[in-house]
Scaffold this active site. Structure first.
Site, PDB file in Angstrom:
ATOM      1  N   ASP A 235     -11.280  -3.919   3.836  1.00 15.24           N
ATOM      2  CA  ASP A 235     -10.448  -2.949   3.120  1.00 15.24           C
ATOM      3  C   ASP A 235     -10.888  -2.783   1.661  1.00 15.24           C
ATOM      4  O   ASP A 235     -10.793  -1.691   1.108  1.00 15.24           O
ATOM      5  CB  ASP A 235      -8.984  -3.414   3.172  1.00 15.24           C
ATOM      6  CG  ASP A 235      -8.023  -2.415   2.552  1.00 15.24           C
ATOM      7  OD1 ASP A 235      -8.064  -1.242   2.972  1.00 15.24           O
ATOM      8  OD2 ASP A 235      -7.249  -2.790   1.650  1.00 15.24           O
ATOM      9  N   HIS A 240     -14.907  -0.958  -2.284  1.00 17.97           N
ATOM     10  CA  HIS A 240     -14.592  -0.876  -3.714  1.00 17.97           C
ATOM     11  C   HIS A 240     -15.298  -1.948  -4.555  1.00 17.97           C
ATOM     12  O   HIS A 240     -15.938  -1.645  -5.561  1.00 17.97           O
ATOM     13  CB  HIS A 240     -13.085  -0.999  -3.940  1.00 17.97           C
ATOM     14  CG  HIS A 240     -12.266  -0.001  -3.163  1.00 17.97           C
ATOM     15  ND1 HIS A 240     -12.697   1.274  -2.899  1.00 17.97           N
ATOM     16  CD2 HIS A 240     -11.039  -0.088  -2.595  1.00 17.97           C
ATOM     17  CE1 HIS A 240     -11.769   1.918  -2.200  1.00 17.97           C
ATOM     18  NE2 HIS A 240     -10.754   1.108  -1.998  1.00 17.97           N
TER      19      HIS A 240
HETATM   20  C1  BG6 Z   1      -7.346   1.274  -0.853  1.00 21.51           C
HETATM   21  C2  BG6 Z   1      -6.986   0.117   0.027  1.00 21.51           C
HETATM   22  O1  BG6 Z   1      -8.627   1.752  -0.539  1.00 21.51           O
HETATM   23  O2  BG6 Z   1      -7.315   0.864  -2.223  1.00 21.51           O
HETATM   24  C3  BG6 Z   1      -5.631  -0.442  -0.356  1.00 21.51           C
HETATM   25  O3  BG6 Z   1      -6.973   0.534   1.374  1.00 21.51           O
HETATM   26  C4  BG6 Z   1      -5.578  -0.770  -1.821  1.00 21.51           C
HETATM   27  O4  BG6 Z   1      -5.326  -1.598   0.422  1.00 21.51           O
HETATM   28  C5  BG6 Z   1      -6.054   0.411  -2.663  1.00 21.51           C
HETATM   29  O5  BG6 Z   1      -4.237  -1.100  -2.155  1.00 21.51           O
HETATM   30  C6  BG6 Z   1      -6.171   0.026  -4.125  1.00 21.51           C
HETATM   31  O6  BG6 Z   1      -6.433   1.166  -4.884  1.00 21.51           O
HETATM   32  P1  BG6 Z   1      -5.955   1.270  -6.408  1.00 21.51           P
HETATM   33  O7  BG6 Z   1      -6.525   2.561  -6.873  1.00 21.51           O
HETATM   34  O8  BG6 Z   1      -4.466   1.213  -6.397  1.00 21.51           O
HETATM   35  O9  BG6 Z   1      -6.552   0.068  -7.099  1.00 21.51           O
END
Ligand code: BG6
Length: 484
Positions: A235, A240
């Protein structure tokens, strides 16, 4: 500060999954904010497409509610929302069948930028791509935007790439990783490659280690079913955190252009060493009073999926040999705080007495909240009492530095959608990048499965399992505190 908003070319943007969660929370509110900023031209048209039966008026109502709830702000009150809704349309389409495609085609105009946003599960990507071509909605100029998860492993990612490639060229495909749309993530490139100050020190000779932390306070309640099949590794890390690692570690691209940047990122992923099992700590949050545990949220009392992961990575090349990059991400942690910390080595020789203390420079890049950068420098502790050293931050909060008139940074989604319309793929993942990331991730996950590993429980509101602290302690290092 003068606004620098440059309107994008007029477009037809079709959003498949137009009634879904992402469309309502992120895509439409984002488009609305771009409309308010003056970036969308009068002729722009946004067409929601989904299974439900609905007319334009019904859809506009739904989108108006979503924008009010998820981020329209003051602009909703002064008639701007109504003006925006005039650009919004709806078409009922059967993604796996033939219904609605001709009508949708009738909504599209020639001579405009044409983009199709697949805000749907990956199992529909192939069917949508095929129908866009078969029914003549897309041509060689059209763009398709696809969301994560882009595959569940290397094999499924390859299959998705193949399905898309049968109908679209790579230059037409925009794979979203919304972290690349975050303001500070792009600032990372500006800081590294726009200043002469940092780059000469940006290597194993001067950098002791790097820490990348993406800590969240939310749990997985509400999306337990999806999350339990993914875990933090799929995930967050595979996409990321991996993208952040790439931007931190990559060589300077020759130009700030899509393939130049993506080539360099790909080299980093390919240079990542396989991670040793004892260099990974997985965790799962416990129950907290009445608040459910991860397993309750996931709806599986025996789940072995991780909601936290910490790991030590090595990029095996001349620049980084011997400098570890530690990654950490998790749900229900102490604070929502994401940052990258570049911890420099000690000065090679101290001229000061032992009791002056030894200090290190740390460059911290905060992604959220309070975007900004901080450079820790060592100075003399003021006042009498001899030479004692002290670390103070050369702090630069972007909001403070740019002043109250600064343009509010667009949210990641709005920036990325505007990049699609502009035809700029720099902040999107290329197919080979995604595959390389899975090729690195897969053996790690297979290892856990083969060894039957179970994640360590951790308290809600903590920094994760204690073993994660040990991961750095063993190396004589320490995680930075997780604080908002
Ligand atoms: C998403 C995930 O891609 O990114 C989530 O699936 C996560 O689990 C989210 O909470 C976090 O994104 P941000 O922009 O809130 O840091």
């Amino acid at each position: 500060m003068v606004s620098r908003v440059i309107p994008v070319d007029p477009f037809d943007l079709v959003i498949f999954g137009g009634t879904g969660d992402l469309a309502r929370r992120k895509i439409f509110p984002g488009l609305f904010r771009r409309f308010c900023s003056g970036q969308m031209q009068e002729e722009a048209r946004i067409i929601g497409a989904a299974r439900s039966e609905m007319d334009d008026a019904g859809f506009r109502e739904m989108i108006a509610d979503a924008i009010r709830e998820f981020g329209g702000g003051r602009a909703c009150e002064d008639g701007t929302l109504e003006a925006f809704l005039n650009h919004v349309f709806y078409e009922q389409v059967d993604a796996m069948g033939t219904g609605g495609w001709e009508a949708l085609k009738g909504r599209l105009r020639s001579g405009y930028v044409r983009a199709f946003y697949f805000s749907v599960g990956p199992s529909l990507f192939g069917a949508l791509a095929e129908r866009l071509r078969t029914f003549g909605l897309a041509d060689d100029e059209s763009r398709v935007v696809v969301e994560k998860p882009f595959g569940h492993d290397l094999a499924t990612a390859r299959a998705l790439n193949k399905a898309l490639a049968e109908h679209f060229d790579e230059t037409q495909i925009y794979r979203i990783d919304h972290y690349l749309g975050k303001e500070t993530v792009q600032n990372l490139m500006a800081v590294r490659f726009g200043n002469v100050l940092f780059e000469p020190l940006w290597n194993a000779q001067y950098v002791d280690h790097i820490q990348i932390t993406v800590a969240e306070t939310v749990g997985v309640g509400g999306r337990g079913e999806y999350y339990d099949k993914s875990g933090a590794m799929r995930d967050m890390v595979q996409n990321h955190l991996m993208q952040l690692l790439c931007l931190i570690a990559m060589e300077p691209p020759a130009r700030f252009e899509p393939d130049a940047v993506r080539d360099e990122k790909l080299k980093v992923i390919r240079a990542l060493e396989p991670v040793k099992p004892h260099h990974i700590v997985r965790g799962q949050y416990d129950a907290d009073g009445d608040a459910p545990s991860y397993r309750e949220d996931a709806g599986d009392t025996r789940s072995t999926t991780e909601s936290f992961i910490a790991m030590k990575c090595h990029v095996s090349n001349w620049r980084w040999a011997g400098t570890p990059i530690y990654l950490r991400t998790g749900k229900k942690l102490r604070a929502r705080a994401s940052e990258i910390a570049v911890v420099f080595k000690d000065a090679p020789h101290s001229i000061f007495p032992e009791d002056a203390g030894r200090h290190r420079n740390i460059l911290t890049i905060r992604l959220q909240p309070n975007e900004g950068m901080e450079l820790g420098v060592t100075i003399k502790e003021p006042g009498p009492g001899g030479m004692r050293l002290l670390d103070v931050p050369l702090d630069m909060s972007f909001a403070e530095a740019l002043g109250p008139d600064a343009e509010e940074a667009p949210d990641a989604y709005e920036r990325l959608i505007m990049d699609v319309i502009r035809g700029n793929q720099t902040l999107f993942m290329r197919g080979d990048e995604v595959e390389a990331a899975w090729a690195w991730t897969d053996p790690i996950i297979e290892g856990w499965q083969a060894r039957g590993e179970v994640p360590k429980p951790y308290d809600v509101g903590s920094s994760g399992p204690d073993d994660s602290l040990m991961l750095l302690h063993r190396d004589g290092r320490k995680w930075r505190d997780i604080r908002a």
